[in-house]
Structures are given as C-alpha cells and as structure tokens.
Design an enzyme around this catalytic site. Structure first.
Site, mmCIF file in Angstrom:
data_model
loop_
_atom_site.group_PDB
_atom_site.id
_atom_site.type_symbol
_atom_site.label_atom_id
_atom_site.label_comp_id
_atom_site.label_asym_id
_atom_site.label_seq_id
_atom_site.Cartn_x
_atom_site.Cartn_y
_atom_site.Cartn_z
ATOM 1 N N HIS A 142 0.719 -1.190 0.091
ATOM 2 C CA HIS A 142 -0.037 -0.080 0.054
ATOM 3 C C HIS A 142 0.687 1.172 0.057
ATOM 4 O O HIS A 142 2.097 1.142 0.453
ATOM 5 C CB HIS A 142 -0.807 -0.036 1.223
ATOM 6 C CG HIS A 142 -0.166 0.185 2.326
ATOM 7 N ND1 HIS A 142 0.337 1.234 2.952
ATOM 8 C CD2 HIS A 142 0.250 -0.816 3.351
ATOM 9 C CE1 HIS A 142 0.845 0.974 4.169
ATOM 10 N NE2 HIS A 142 0.716 -0.254 4.608
ATOM 11 N N GLU A 167 -1.874 -7.105 7.706
ATOM 12 C CA GLU A 167 -0.486 -6.918 7.845
ATOM 13 C C GLU A 167 -0.258 -7.716 9.163
ATOM 14 O O GLU A 167 -1.079 -8.318 9.815
ATOM 15 C CB GLU A 167 -0.394 -5.448 8.414
ATOM 16 C CG GLU A 167 1.273 -5.095 8.663
ATOM 17 C CD GLU A 167 2.314 -5.430 7.680
ATOM 18 O OE1 GLU A 167 2.289 -6.739 7.524
ATOM 19 O OE2 GLU A 167 3.028 -4.594 7.336
#
Length: 511
Positions: A80, A154
């Site tokens: 990202h 994550e």
C-alpha cells in the site's frame, strides 16, 4: 496423505538467530525440527497424514508444497501507499485506524500507471483501509470485483500496535530490542508474530494459486508481502526484513507448471520496483545502511538479439544497449560513485565506462568544478562467458524466460556457483576496504553472474539459481546496515523503471 519436501535449514551469517526461553507464555520450538523448505528441488520426502498435521510445528505448516498449476501464472504484489501512521512513525501492525496520506494516494496512482496495460484476471487485497484504498486506485475502471482476504492483513503485533516507535522502546524495553534484532524469535503476549505471519502467507498461496486465473494482482502490506515472497521462494522466517517492500513497491513472481502435478517452479522476476528511485536514500528495514553494493546487468549486446550469434559470445553493446547504459548512468547520479567494478565482457566494460564518464561529467557542471576520476576495475571472477560455453543445452532465447538458468547442465551451474562465490567475497573485500566516506561499489556483469551473486548474498545453495530473473540494463541494490561483515538486505531486484520505454515491461504477459 500430504507429502512435504524438506531440506536442512540454511545457515545464515547472523549469529543472533537462536531461540529464547525468557518468555514463559511463548511456545518454544525444538531447534532440531527447524527446516528451510525448497519444494521444487529437495531430495527428501516426508509423509504427513491428516491426523498429525495439526500438531506440526509452524515451520512445517507454512512450508508444505504448493499446489500444482495448470498453466503459467504471474502474481504481482504491491504494498500500500504511505499511510498516516507511516508518516507519524507509529507501529501499525494489523490495526485499521490509518488511511492513505496525499503522498500515499499519489504513489498508488503512479503504480496504477505502471500497471495500467496489464490484463489482470483478478485482484486480491487486504481488507485494511490503507491497502484496500490502494487496490481501488490501482484497479481503476476494471470491472472485476476486488476480493479481500483477512489472511492478507499486516502482521499482528498485539500490544505494540498504535505505539510510536520511541514509545515501544520506552514501554517494552528488552522485548522491543528483540523485535528489532531477532524478529523471527520475537514473542509478545504469548505469540510469535513472524512465525504466525509466515503460516498465514502460506495459506494465502493456496487461494491465489488455485484460483482460475493467469495474471493476479495482490495488494497488501510490508511484512505480509515479505512473507508471501519468502514462502514462495522456500525461505524461512530468518529472512524477515531481508527482502524490502517500500510503499507501493511492486514485486513479481512467476509460477511455471511442472509435469505429474508437481509444485510449480517459482521465479522472483522483480522485487520492490518503487515509484521513486531505489538509490535516492532511505532506510534499510528501519536502519541506516552504512555500505551498499549495486549490481548492474550490462546493457543489451548484439548476441542477445541475433539468433546466429551464440548467447555466450563476447559481443559489444548494440544501439539499445547504448541507450540502456546511459539511462542506468543517469539513475546512479543520485549517488556519488567512486569505484565501478566490471567483468571483462565487452558490454560490461562499456556499461561501466558510461557510468564512470557520467559520474565524472556531473562534477563539472558548475563554474568552479574540480575534476574527479572514478576508479574502474575489472574482476575476472565476474566473467561467465567461458562457463556458459560449457553448456550442452541451447540458451539463445533463454534470458527472456523466467528462471532460465535452471536449464543449464549441473556441471555448468556448479562452475558458475563456485566462481561467483569468489567474486562475491572479492566484492565484500572491496567494500570493506573503502574509506568511510566511500560506501558504494557498483558492479557490472552479465545477468547470470548477478543472479548467482544475489544467491550468495542470501546465503542459499546453488539450487536457488533458477529462482531469480534479471533483465539487461537492470539494477539490484544490496544494503549492509551492519557493514560488509553483516547480512545483506536487498532493497530491490531487477529494477528497470529508469529504462522507460527501453525496458521489458514490468508485467510482460505470461501468455
């Protein structure tokens, strides 16, 4: 019954990789059961039945063989863009409170433009806001739905999440130091985050590879993308923070089918192609890199494109090569290079000369310039032409194919491996002997030599030599946060964005 392919653990030169007993609530693995797995080339098959599968150590669970693929599959991984917590220096983990900054949105748009011509079949994305928004920007007007998968979130960092980094140091002291120095064995709140991450990444690959698609986009996060790449390559948790993933960095993995429903061949085609320059500074896995080796694949030569000329002939650069070498030299202007080492190959020497000439000329752009000479050296061990000539297998068109080195004869691979080991040690010695203010070595060689050097940097065996791909004119950057005697951290592999229209596209179709 499941069949696991196992090879003994790869020994690294990081002496801190050991197991701790200081955390009572942490499950302690038996070191004797730790393995690094290479499913496509291992020599030992260990049968595992469903009854005891749940009792396997995490290392064996995340290392089980990949499912077979029916046709070639390319997977493009993107981290990202910059998030608000990235900008603040706050530990995010799997929390979902941060969003993309304006810079992060711009990075995602750059990645969209980089990938706009690729005909992706499907997009998998983490459901966390920062990753999902990046995926939406890159996916653009494509009609297919983005599939979110919680396993792509994550790394779970439990009590660390939400803390500024200095707060983590102050509040957790020894535990935070362990997270920085020995993440593979780091334990918090009764959990081993990196080991859990590796297992989760392995689960993701089942879903990605079994999906009926040939070109896949995956948008996720720093740590989980590292784990996806490492598990695909058969590398264990000790490789955490070794394969860097920058904001909106693009990595490409190719999966090639094998006969008899065996796990596919896996090739890392590209690592961390970033929106910005990979040599323009920045930390290396959270630490400042004190030394750096930049591997440059010599620019295109005449033998690479003329079928009548064997691949291994020592040929000068063609016109495309001249342009590529100039583009590479311009990219390296972000650095002050004082030493360029090359093989004795004509194209390598010409590429090295171009880099040196541009570096020297850049010093004299001002009115009161002082001429500076860049030292050029030739290293015999970097040359591989004489070795490739020993191959009995045709390789004229091979350099364009992912992982082409695996087709070479075993004795050729062994000779390449042994010679490149000497070259790697010589480069490390050269870097060690540099004055403190001269911290960069640029090494120019053939792509096959540079692939072998990357393998030596990662401290893997010669079986991995077919697991990497490098294009003409590409650069690969290796940082040494702990100096040349420490472990190399790979900032990027096969970076070609600087070549512009003169490069092979980042997502060349597998069709």
């Amino acid at each position: 019954m499941l069949m696991f392919s196992i090879t003994p653990s790869i020994t690294t030169h990081n002496p801190s990789l050991h197991f701790h007993t200081s955390h009572r609530n942490c499950f302690l693995l038996n070191p004797k059961k730790l393995f690094s797995i290479r499913s496509l080339s291992s020599s030992l098959q260990v049968p595992i039945n469903e009854e005891n599968e749940e009792n396997l150590s995490p290392e064996l669970r995340y290392s089980r063989p990949f499912p077979a693929v029916k046709s070639a599959k390319r997977v493009v991984l993107v981290r990202h863009g910059q998030s608000t917590w990235n900008a603040e220096g706050r530990i995010q983990g799997s929390s979902n409170f941060s969003v993309l900054t304006q810079k992060g949105e711009a990075q995602a748009e750059t990645s969209r433009q980089m990938l706009v011509d690729d005909s992706f079949d499907i997009c998998f994305a983490s459901p966390l806001n920062r990753s999902k928004r990046t995926a939406e920007i890159i996916w653009g007007t494509r009609k297919e739905e983005i599939l979110t998968d919680l396993d792509l979130r994550e790394i779970d960092l439990y009590s660390f999440q939400g803390l500024l980094k200095h707060e983590g140091k102050e509040k957790f002291g020894e535990a935070y130091q362990e997270w920085q120095k020995d993440p593979a064995n780091f334990c918090i709140d009764g959990n081993y985050p990196v080991r859990q991450l590796w297992e989760r990444a392995r689960n993701c690959w089942d879903k990605i590879l079994l999906h009926d698609s040939r070109s896949v986009l995956v948008v996720a996060h720093n740590a989980v993308n590292q784990a996806l790449i490492a598990t695909a390559m058969g590398l264990g948790t000790e490789y955490f923070r070794v394969l860097l993933q920058s904001n909106c960095g693009v990595s490409v993995l190719d999966f090639t089918p094998r006969l008899d429903d065996l796990p596919p061949y896996v090739c890392l085609n590209r690592l961390n192609q970033t929106p910005g320059s990979p040599v323009a500074g920045g930390d290396s896995g959270g630490r400042k890199a004190s030394k750096q080796i930049i591997l440059v694949c010599h620019a295109s030569s005449q033998s690479k494109f003329k079928a009548s000329v064997p691949l291994v002939e020592d040929s000068p650069m063609d016109m495309l090569g001249i342009i590529q070498s100039q583009k590479t030299a311009e990219l390296l202007l972000d650095l002050r290079v004082k030493t360029v080492v090359s093989s004795r190959n004509l194209a390598s020497i010409a590429t090295a000369n171009t880099i040196a000439q541009v570096q020297e000329a850049a010093e004299c752009l001002g009115a009161n310039c002082v001429p500076r000479l860049v030292e050029k050296k030739q290293m015999q061990n970097l040359g591989v032409d004489n070795i490739l000539q020993l191959s009995q297998k045709g390789v004229n068109d091979a350099p364009h194919s992912p992982g082409w080195l695996k087709i070479l004869d075993d004795e050729v691979i062994t000779a390449l491996w042994d010679q490149s080991k000497n070259a790697w040690e010589s480069l490390l010695d050269e870097l060690s002997n540099q004055p403190e203010n001269e911290e960069i070595i640029v090494a120019v060689a053939d792509s096959s030599a540079n692939v072998a050097l990357l393998c030596h940097c990662l401290n893997v065996t010669k079986e991995w030599i077919g697991s990497f791909h490098l294009d003409a004119g590409s650069i690969s950057v290796i940082d040494f946060p702990d100096g040349p005697a420490g472990r190399g951290v790979i900032r990027c592999i096969n970076y070609t964005a600087h070549l512009g229209r003169w490069s092979i596209p980042i997502t060349t179709s597998t069709r």
